[in-house]
Design a protein around this motif. Structure first.
Motif, short mmCIF file in Angstrom:
data_model
loop_
_atom_site.label_atom_id
_atom_site.label_comp_id
_atom_site.label_asym_id
_atom_site.label_seq_id
_atom_site.Cartn_x
_atom_site.Cartn_y
_atom_site.Cartn_z
N MET A 70 54.85 75.79 -48.73
CA MET A 70 55.47 74.60 -49.31
C MET A 70 55.30 74.63 -50.83
O MET A 70 54.25 75.03 -51.34
CB MET A 70 54.82 73.33 -48.76
N LEU A 119 55.39 72.25 -54.33
CA LEU A 119 55.23 70.87 -54.77
C LEU A 119 55.77 70.72 -56.18
O LEU A 119 55.60 71.62 -57.03
CB LEU A 119 53.75 70.47 -54.74
N PRO A 122 51.34 75.94 -40.79
CA PRO A 122 52.77 75.64 -40.64
C PRO A 122 53.00 74.56 -39.58
O PRO A 122 52.38 74.58 -38.51
CB PRO A 122 53.35 76.99 -40.21
N THR A 137 50.79 68.50 -41.71
CA THR A 137 50.71 67.85 -43.02
C THR A 137 49.27 67.49 -43.34
O THR A 137 48.54 67.00 -42.48
CB THR A 137 51.56 66.57 -43.06
N LEU A 141 48.29 74.71 -49.10
CA LEU A 141 49.56 75.37 -49.42
C LEU A 141 49.52 76.84 -49.02
O LEU A 141 50.50 77.39 -48.52
CB LEU A 141 49.84 75.23 -50.92
N ALA A 197 51.03 74.76 -44.99
CA ALA A 197 51.18 73.36 -44.58
C ALA A 197 51.95 72.56 -45.62
O ALA A 197 52.12 72.97 -46.76
CB ALA A 197 49.81 72.73 -44.36
N ASP A 198 52.41 71.39 -45.19
CA ASP A 198 52.95 70.40 -46.11
C ASP A 198 51.79 69.56 -46.65
O ASP A 198 50.76 69.40 -45.99
CB ASP A 198 53.95 69.49 -45.41
N VAL A 199 51.97 69.02 -47.85
CA VAL A 199 50.97 68.14 -48.46
C VAL A 199 51.65 66.85 -48.87
O VAL A 199 52.68 66.87 -49.54
CB VAL A 199 50.31 68.79 -49.68
N ALA A 200 51.08 65.72 -48.44
CA ALA A 200 51.55 64.40 -48.86
C ALA A 200 50.43 63.72 -49.63
O ALA A 200 49.28 63.72 -49.19
CB ALA A 200 51.95 63.56 -47.64
N ALA A 208 55.77 60.26 -42.33
CA ALA A 208 55.64 61.71 -42.49
C ALA A 208 56.55 62.43 -41.50
O ALA A 208 56.45 62.21 -40.29
CB ALA A 208 54.19 62.14 -42.28
N ILE A 226 56.52 65.53 -40.72
CA ILE A 226 55.75 66.58 -40.05
C ILE A 226 54.38 65.98 -39.69
O ILE A 226 53.78 65.27 -40.50
CB ILE A 226 55.59 67.81 -40.96
#
Length: 398
Positions: free
Chosen positions: A1, A3, A65, A68, A84, A88-91, A113, A115
């Motif tokens: 991902m 950012l 993968p 989040t 990252l 993974a995704d990061v919020a 979210a 994910i």
């Protein structure tokens, strides 16, 4: 991902190296006798840096993968790098002005979210313990793994700060920020079985020797601060101002501070030896004394304010956080003088007003045990003179 990341690049400014160490050096804070460990060694794993200990905590929490991570909007990029790198995704969740999590905002963020959220990182900023009981309940209700970021806390096998390490399934710390070791990151799990399969690989002997050389060099480095010369140096810098740093948005993954080849590597033997011999009382006394000096010196200055003027009992602070009004002058000129300061000015963009403001306005000032009274006098005097503008310095910037 990738950012959306705000990058502060000071390479064009020609800032000199800090004249005083940002972290402890030599044998300051080291004792001959070794305190007892507060938990069996099976609960701990040692890594070369906290970011690689954090990688293992994320991985064990299911970060990868299709998942989040919830992370604080105010952050060092190395807090996000491991997630990252794992794909993974990061919020980013918003923080209040005291850097505590906003639970109502977390609810909305988790609900929206796209994910699944698998883990949440909660930080004890600047070593001040946070009550994460409500946050732990929130995570448990949503089956989210809570990871405590104690990288700003003096959390080692020999010392567990009150109020830290009681909430998370994993705790990550960076002992080298409190002890004069060449490297070090620590992963702790209350359930030792969760770490059973983690066996960090030993550093090479070349790395071991390089660590000893670095330790020796820093221990014998000379400070170059002269209180009597400060006024003249300020005037000289005003006559030759540095260019401004460049700032840009960039869609970025892990930062250059994250080295994939270092993941899974254990800390150096010298570091682990020093960790077993902390002079806890001396470290606490010195850091608390220097923190209080910062509070007294900055409390009534009109152009800055301490973020946390009150130091909790039994807390061993990492650094002194100070909010400044004019970073475009204060930060630049302090750096030009070689004042040892830090700032999280490169971070992922968010809608959090606290993180947006603190990115450039919140200075991290040292208070460690290698700073004696004369060194603190010099740093405080430099900050006071630069901020007050009693020299030609700020006049030249106007």
């Amino acid at each position: 991902m990738l950012l959306d990341t705000l990058i502060f690049d000071p390479s064009s400014c020609g800032f000199p190296r800090p004249r005083l160490p940002l972290l402890p050096i030599g044998f300051d804070g080291i004792a001959f006798a070794a305190p007892s460990a507060w938990a069996p060694t099976a609960h701990f794993r040692h890594f070369s840096r906290g970011r690689y200990a954090l990688r293992e905590a994320y991985r064990l929490a299911g970060i990868g993968p299709g998942s989040t991570l919830l992370a604080p909007a105010y952050h060092c990029r190395t807090m996000l790098d491991p997630a990252l790198a794992l794909g993974a995704d990061v919020a980013l969740y918003p923080l209040r002005s005291d850097l505590s999590p906003d639970l109502a905002a977390l609810d909305a963020l988790a609900d929206s979210a796209p994910i699944p959220v698998r883990a949440l990182l909660a930080t004890h900023f600047f070593g001040l313990p946070r009550d994460f009981a409500a946050l732990a309940d929130w995570c448990a209700a949503r089956r989210i793994t809570l990871i405590e970021d104690a990288s700003h806390a003096f959390f080692t096998e020999q010392h567990r700060p009150a109020g830290i390490g009681a909430y998370g399934a994993f705790v990550v710390s960076s002992p080298y920020k409190f002890l004069p070791s060449p490297d070090g990151g620590l992963l702790y799990a209350p359930e030792a079985g969760r770490l059973h399969d983690i066996v960090p690989r030993a550093p090479s002997w070349r790395d071991e020797l390089a660590g000893i050389a670095s330790f020796w060099q820093k221990a014998h480095s000379a400070s170059r601060c002269d209180l009597a010369m400060l006024e003249a140096e300020l005037t000289a810098n005003a006559a030759n101002p540095s260019p401004l740093a460049s700032e840009r948005h960039e869609f970025a993954g892990p930062s250059s501070d994250y080295r994939p080849e270092h993941a899974g590597r254990a800390s150096l033997r010298l570091s682990r030896l020093l960790y077993r011999h902390p002079d806890i009382a001396a470290i606490a006394s010195s850091r608390r004394k220097n923190y209080r000096r910062w509070t007294t010196a900055t409390m009534n200055l009109p152009y800055c304010r301490p973020l946390y003027p009150e130091l909790p009992d039994d807390c061993i602070p990492y650094m002194f956080p100070l909010l400044i009004e004019h970073p475009e002058t204060h930060f630049y000129w302090l750096k030009r003088l070689g004042v040892p300061i830090w700032r999280w000015d490169s971070m992922a963009a968010s809608t959090c007003p606290t993180a947006t403001h603190y990115r450039l306005h919140l200075l991290h000032l040292p208070c460690h045990q290698s700073l004696n009274e004369s060194k603190m006098d010099w740093i405080i005097s430099a900050l006071t003179k630069v901020g007050a503008g009693r020299t030609a310095l700020l006049q030249a910037c106007q």
